[in-house]
Design a protein around this motif. Structure first.
Motif, PDB file in Angstrom:
ATOM      1  N   VAL A   1       3.416  20.916   0.965  1.00 53.02           N
ATOM      2  CA  VAL A   1       3.261  19.557   0.433  1.00 53.02           C
ATOM      3  C   VAL A   1       4.304  18.635   1.063  1.00 53.02           C
ATOM      4  N   GLN A   2       3.849  17.494   1.539  1.00 52.29           N
ATOM      5  CA  GLN A   2       4.772  16.540   2.139  1.00 52.29           C
ATOM      6  C   GLN A   2       4.359  15.104   1.840  1.00 52.29           C
ATOM      7  N   LEU A   3       5.384  14.272   1.621  1.00 48.73           N
ATOM      8  CA  LEU A   3       5.230  12.824   1.613  1.00 48.73           C
ATOM      9  C   LEU A   3       6.232  12.293   2.623  1.00 48.73           C
ATOM     10  N   VAL A   4       5.738  11.612   3.639  1.00 43.95           N
ATOM     11  CA  VAL A   4       6.614  11.133   4.697  1.00 43.95           C
ATOM     12  C   VAL A   4       6.526   9.616   4.772  1.00 43.95           C
ATOM     13  N   GLU A   5       7.664   8.967   4.454  1.00 46.36           N
ATOM     14  CA  GLU A   5       7.714   7.511   4.523  1.00 46.36           C
ATOM     15  C   GLU A   5       8.090   7.070   5.932  1.00 46.36           C
ATOM     16  N   SER A   6       7.641   5.887   6.298  1.00 45.00           N
ATOM     17  CA  SER A   6       8.015   5.272   7.560  1.00 45.00           C
ATOM     18  C   SER A   6       7.898   3.761   7.408  1.00 45.00           C
ATOM     19  N   GLY A   7       8.449   3.044   8.400  1.00 47.48           N
ATOM     20  CA  GLY A   7       8.312   1.588   8.416  1.00 47.48           C
ATOM     21  C   GLY A   7       9.549   0.832   7.966  1.00 47.48           C
ATOM     22  N   GLY A   8      10.572   1.530   7.533  1.00 46.82           N
ATOM     23  CA  GLY A   8      11.795   0.853   7.145  1.00 46.82           C
ATOM     24  C   GLY A   8      12.546   0.329   8.352  1.00 46.82           C
ATOM     25  N   GLY A   9      13.603  -0.444   8.075  1.00 44.95           N
ATOM     26  CA  GLY A   9      14.408  -0.974   9.163  1.00 44.95           C
ATOM     27  C   GLY A   9      15.239  -2.156   8.714  1.00 44.95           C
ATOM     28  N   LEU A  10      15.755  -2.866   9.699  1.00 47.21           N
ATOM     29  CA  LEU A  10      16.583  -4.054   9.466  1.00 47.21           C
ATOM     30  C   LEU A  10      15.723  -5.295   9.670  1.00 47.21           C
ATOM     31  N   VAL A  11      15.758  -6.195   8.700  1.00 49.85           N
ATOM     32  CA  VAL A  11      14.969  -7.417   8.789  1.00 49.85           C
ATOM     33  C   VAL A  11      15.787  -8.569   8.234  1.00 49.85           C
ATOM     34  N   GLN A  12      15.565  -9.752   8.750  1.00 47.71           N
ATOM     35  CA  GLN A  12      16.272 -10.938   8.270  1.00 47.71           C
ATOM     36  C   GLN A  12      15.667 -11.420   6.947  1.00 47.71           C
ATOM     37  N   PRO A  13      16.450 -12.098   6.144  1.00 46.32           N
ATOM     38  CA  PRO A  13      15.899 -12.681   4.909  1.00 46.32           C
ATOM     39  C   PRO A  13      14.690 -13.552   5.217  1.00 46.32           C
ATOM     40  N   GLY A  14      13.676 -13.408   4.373  1.00 45.13           N
ATOM     41  CA  GLY A  14      12.425 -14.123   4.590  1.00 45.13           C
ATOM     42  C   GLY A  14      11.420 -13.363   5.434  1.00 45.13           C
ATOM     43  N   GLY A  15      11.849 -12.272   6.020  1.00 41.10           N
ATOM     44  CA  GLY A  15      10.969 -11.482   6.869  1.00 41.10           C
ATOM     45  C   GLY A  15      10.086 -10.527   6.093  1.00 41.10           C
ATOM     46  N   SER A  16       9.311  -9.729   6.843  1.00 40.52           N
ATOM     47  CA  SER A  16       8.351  -8.801   6.250  1.00 40.52           C
ATOM     48  C   SER A  16       8.490  -7.415   6.860  1.00 40.52           C
ATOM     49  N   LEU A  17       8.129  -6.429   6.060  1.00 42.53           N
ATOM     50  CA  LEU A  17       8.014  -5.048   6.509  1.00 42.53           C
ATOM     51  C   LEU A  17       6.837  -4.416   5.786  1.00 42.53           C
ATOM     52  N   ARG A  18       6.223  -3.427   6.420  1.00 40.23           N
ATOM     53  CA  ARG A  18       5.210  -2.624   5.742  1.00 40.23           C
ATOM     54  C   ARG A  18       5.628  -1.162   5.788  1.00 40.23           C
ATOM     55  N   LEU A  19       5.827  -0.606   4.624  1.00 40.90           N
ATOM     56  CA  LEU A  19       6.157   0.809   4.515  1.00 40.90           C
ATOM     57  C   LEU A  19       4.876   1.619   4.379  1.00 40.90           C
ATOM     58  N   SER A  20       4.892   2.815   4.965  1.00 35.53           N
ATOM     59  CA  SER A  20       3.774   3.751   4.841  1.00 35.53           C
ATOM     60  C   SER A  20       4.277   5.052   4.246  1.00 35.53           C
ATOM     61  N   CYS A  21       3.398   5.721   3.527  1.00 38.19           N
ATOM     62  CA  CYS A  21       3.704   7.021   2.930  1.00 38.19           C
ATOM     63  C   CYS A  21       2.526   7.940   3.216  1.00 38.19           C
ATOM     64  N   LYS A  22       2.717   8.840   4.158  1.00 37.14           N
ATOM     65  CA  LYS A  22       1.657   9.752   4.577  1.00 37.14           C
ATOM     66  C   LYS A  22       1.760  11.044   3.789  1.00 37.14           C
ATOM     67  N   ALA A  23       0.674  11.425   3.142  1.00 35.13           N
ATOM     68  CA  ALA A  23       0.653  12.617   2.302  1.00 35.13           C
ATOM     69  C   ALA A  23      -0.084  13.760   2.980  1.00 35.13           C
ATOM     70  N   SER A  24       0.352  14.968   2.688  1.00 40.11           N
ATOM     71  CA  SER A  24      -0.338  16.159   3.171  1.00 40.11           C
ATOM     72  C   SER A  24      -0.082  17.314   2.226  1.00 40.11           C
ATOM     73  N   GLY A  25      -1.020  18.255   2.184  1.00 35.40           N
ATOM     74  CA  GLY A  25      -0.831  19.462   1.400  1.00 35.40           C
ATOM     75  C   GLY A  25      -1.309  19.382  -0.031  1.00 35.40           C
ATOM     76  N   PHE A  26      -1.880  18.263  -0.424  1.00 36.18           N
ATOM     77  CA  PHE A  26      -2.437  18.142  -1.776  1.00 36.18           C
ATOM     78  C   PHE A  26      -3.576  17.118  -1.735  1.00 36.18           C
ATOM     79  N   THR A  27      -4.330  17.044  -2.827  1.00 37.92           N
ATOM     80  CA  THR A  27      -5.488  16.148  -2.881  1.00 37.92           C
ATOM     81  C   THR A  27      -5.023  14.738  -3.209  1.00 37.92           C
ATOM     82  N   PHE A  28      -4.691  14.009  -2.178  1.00 36.06           N
ATOM     83  CA  PHE A  28      -4.090  12.686  -2.314  1.00 36.06           C
ATOM     84  C   PHE A  28      -4.909  11.767  -3.213  1.00 36.06           C
ATOM     85  N   SER A  29      -6.212  11.801  -3.093  1.00 38.36           N
ATOM     86  CA  SER A  29      -7.066  10.868  -3.814  1.00 38.36           C
ATOM     87  C   SER A  29      -7.056  11.091  -5.332  1.00 38.36           C
TER      88      SER A  29
END
Length: 115
Positions: A1-29
């Protein structure tokens, strides 16, 4: 079973980021998904939640209108779109999956909002 986050980082105030969380090893739905965050010296706090089907979402007051949680069950992935970021959003962001007594955490991804 794994949950792997990605998409973090350094951003200026007012900016945007999109985080993702990829799942495996279980019935995600079948699992409800949540995003938490933890800033240094503070307790982990719930940021956003989404039901297994994606039909229900909920947000912390501090992020309402700025963050959007979503999921793609075909891709076994949950997302957190973060807009209008503020320095106080700086934290490690974690995704969390739960279904009755079963629950899993990701390892976290750092988000830093700074000029």
């Amino acid at each position: 079973v794994q949950l792997v986050e990605s998409g973090g980082g350094l951003v200026q105030p007012g900016g945007s980021l999109r985080l993702s969380c990829k799942a495996s090893g279980f019935t995600f739905s079948s699992y409800n998904m949540k995003w938490y965050r933890q800033a240094p010296g503070l307790e982990r706090e719930l940021v956003a939640a989404i039901s297994s089907s994606g039909g229900f979402t909920n947000y912390a007051d501090s992020v309402k209108g700025r963050f959007t949680i979503s999921r793609d069950n075909a891709k076994n992935t949950a997302y957190l779109q973060m807009n209008s970021l503020k320095p106080e959003d700086t934290a490690v962001y974690y995704c969390y999956a739960h279904y009755y007594t079963y629950d899993y955490w990701g390892q976290g991804t750092q988000v830093t909002v700074s000029s």
